[in-house]
Design a protein around this motif. Structure first.
Motif, PDB file in Angstrom:
ATOM      1  N   ARG A 242       4.509   2.320  -7.467  1.00  0.00           N
ATOM      2  CA  ARG A 242       4.517   3.471  -6.567  1.00  0.00           C
ATOM      3  C   ARG A 242       3.632   3.189  -5.365  1.00  0.00           C
ATOM      4  O   ARG A 242       2.684   2.404  -5.440  1.00  0.00           O
ATOM      5  CB  ARG A 242       3.999   4.724  -7.275  1.00  0.00           C
ATOM      6  N   LEU A 243       3.968   3.840  -4.266  1.00  0.00           N
ATOM      7  CA  LEU A 243       3.082   3.869  -3.111  1.00  0.00           C
ATOM      8  C   LEU A 243       2.388   5.219  -3.135  1.00  0.00           C
ATOM      9  O   LEU A 243       3.053   6.256  -3.171  1.00  0.00           O
ATOM     10  CB  LEU A 243       3.881   3.698  -1.817  1.00  0.00           C
ATOM     11  N   GLU A 244       1.059   5.192  -3.127  1.00  0.00           N
ATOM     12  CA  GLU A 244       0.300   6.440  -3.205  1.00  0.00           C
ATOM     13  C   GLU A 244      -0.721   6.508  -2.077  1.00  0.00           C
ATOM     14  O   GLU A 244      -1.510   5.576  -1.875  1.00  0.00           O
ATOM     15  CB  GLU A 244      -0.395   6.554  -4.558  1.00  0.00           C
ATOM     16  N   ILE A 245      -0.677   7.600  -1.363  1.00  0.00           N
ATOM     17  CA  ILE A 245      -1.658   7.906  -0.321  1.00  0.00           C
ATOM     18  C   ILE A 245      -2.536   9.003  -0.892  1.00  0.00           C
ATOM     19  O   ILE A 245      -2.069  10.116  -1.138  1.00  0.00           O
ATOM     20  CB  ILE A 245      -0.958   8.350   0.970  1.00  0.00           C
TER      21      ILE A 245
ATOM     22  N   ASN B  92      -2.647   3.053  -2.292  1.00  0.00           N
ATOM     23  CA  ASN B  92      -2.390   2.163  -3.421  1.00  0.00           C
ATOM     24  C   ASN B  92      -0.920   1.774  -3.483  1.00  0.00           C
ATOM     25  O   ASN B  92      -0.038   2.599  -3.237  1.00  0.00           O
ATOM     26  CB  ASN B  92      -2.766   2.831  -4.750  1.00  0.00           C
ATOM     27  N   LEU B  93      -0.672   0.529  -3.839  1.00  0.00           N
ATOM     28  CA  LEU B  93       0.675   0.049  -4.105  1.00  0.00           C
ATOM     29  C   LEU B  93       0.648  -0.677  -5.437  1.00  0.00           C
ATOM     30  O   LEU B  93      -0.187  -1.561  -5.653  1.00  0.00           O
ATOM     31  CB  LEU B  93       1.157  -0.896  -3.000  1.00  0.00           C
ATOM     32  N   ASP B  94       1.542  -0.291  -6.333  1.00  0.00           N
ATOM     33  CA  ASP B  94       1.562  -0.852  -7.692  1.00  0.00           C
ATOM     34  C   ASP B  94       0.228  -0.643  -8.397  1.00  0.00           C
ATOM     35  O   ASP B  94      -0.226  -1.482  -9.175  1.00  0.00           O
ATOM     36  CB  ASP B  94       1.898  -2.349  -7.667  1.00  0.00           C
ATOM     37  N   GLY B  95      -0.431   0.485  -8.103  1.00  0.00           N
ATOM     38  CA  GLY B  95      -1.659   0.844  -8.798  1.00  0.00           C
ATOM     39  C   GLY B  95      -2.920   0.209  -8.261  1.00  0.00           C
ATOM     40  O   GLY B  95      -4.004   0.467  -8.778  1.00  0.00           O
ATOM     41  N   LEU B  96      -2.803  -0.611  -7.182  1.00  0.00           N
ATOM     42  CA  LEU B  96      -3.968  -1.289  -6.612  1.00  0.00           C
ATOM     43  C   LEU B  96      -4.065  -0.983  -5.129  1.00  0.00           C
ATOM     44  O   LEU B  96      -3.052  -0.746  -4.462  1.00  0.00           O
ATOM     45  CB  LEU B  96      -3.861  -2.800  -6.826  1.00  0.00           C
ATOM     46  N   PRO B  97      -5.282  -1.021  -4.559  1.00  0.00           N
ATOM     47  CA  PRO B  97      -5.427  -0.758  -3.130  1.00  0.00           C
ATOM     48  C   PRO B  97      -4.579  -1.711  -2.295  1.00  0.00           C
ATOM     49  O   PRO B  97      -4.516  -2.914  -2.568  1.00  0.00           O
ATOM     50  CB  PRO B  97      -6.925  -0.977  -2.883  1.00  0.00           C
ATOM     51  N   LEU B  98      -3.929  -1.162  -1.295  1.00  0.00           N
ATOM     52  CA  LEU B  98      -3.060  -1.954  -0.430  1.00  0.00           C
ATOM     53  C   LEU B  98      -3.895  -2.910   0.409  1.00  0.00           C
ATOM     54  O   LEU B  98      -4.896  -2.533   1.002  1.00  0.00           O
ATOM     55  CB  LEU B  98      -2.263  -1.021   0.486  1.00  0.00           C
TER      56      LEU B  98
END
Length: 255
Positions: free
Chosen positions: A5-8, A63-69
């Motif tokens: 997921r992409l999460e802001i 975060n992308l795939d659960g880690l900071p982008l």
């Protein structure tokens, strides 16, 4: 689970001249196509640059795939309004540029696979026969197809598009909207498209997000749009109804 997921998350972003948005939180899942709409100056492009890792958030995380982008993360592709093509490169050279930078042509095996991938995407974009043409010899719609191909051939997890069709005439714009959705089928990419066009936002976005503008930018509305993207959607009463609803909400935003 936050993977894939992409999460802001609680992000605030802007420039030295001032903050553009505050404490925004949004999440996007694989295969989801989302459009972001709002008045000029509300922070749409700034949000997209933050999501791309080009503009670090002042606070919060992306975060992308659960880690900071990471900055310039190869899993994220960005397509801009001005195409960004190199005028001294042919179509095939422009489309293959990212792969070459990544070193995909260093070995014979990877070179063959990359060449096939480039020719396939050129064919999918309706550019077969134009491989050796230069950008100056192409129409605006063809140039945008090259820009799309250069990004898609990299197989990103996230595709970000900032007003990609706004400089095109209405007929070409609609054709490229439909082509984009055809290319996205089965690719399982997270796709975010920023636009000023209500009709474009509703046709493309399975989720339409509205950004507002007061003393700070905020998310002020969101519409689920599961029928988006079907070939006959533009003639559907539901399409016109949602366009009216979105336009009415935007009028409230702009006062």
């Amino acid at each position: 689970m936050n993977e894939n997921r992409l999460e802001i998350i609680n992000c605030s972003g802007g420039y030295e001249s001032g903050m553009v948005f505050h404490n925004l939180s949004l999440g996007f899942s694989p295969g989801e196509t989302v459009t972001i709409l709002g008045p000029s100056g509300c922070g749409k492009s700034t949000l997209l640059k933050t999501a791309a890792g080009l503009l670090p958030p002042v606070s919060g995380t992306v975060n992308l795939d659960g880690l900071p982008l990471r900055k310039a993360d190869r899993r994220v592709g960005l397509i801009l309004q001005n195409y960004g093509l190199f005028p001294w490169m042919t179509v095939i050279e422009n489309v293959s540029l990212g792969l070459r930078i990544q070193g995909a042509y260093k070995s014979r095996e990877s070179s063959e696979a990359s060449s096939i991938a480039v020719l396939n995407i050129i064919g999918d974009l309706g550019l077969a026969g134009l491989e050796n043409k230069y950008p100056g010899e192409l129409s605006g719609g063809q140039q945008q197809r090259v820009a799309i191909g250069r990004t898609l051939v990299m197989r990103p997890e996230v595709l970000l598009m900032d007003e990609p069709f706004s400089a095109l005439d209405a007929i070409t714009r609609e054709k490229l909207q439909e082509l984009l959705l055809q290319l996205l089928e089965g690719r399982r990419m997270i796709t975010l498209l920023v636009t000023h066009s209500v009709e474009e936002a509703v046709f493309i976005g399975r989720r339409v997000i509205l950004m507002g503008r007061d003393s700070r930018s905020v998310i002020i509305g969101e519409f689920d749009n599961p029928a988006a993207g079907s070939s006959d959607y533009r003639g559907d009463p539901g399409y016109f109804s949602l366009c009216r609803d979105v336009r009415a909400e935007l009028k409230v935003i702009d006062g």
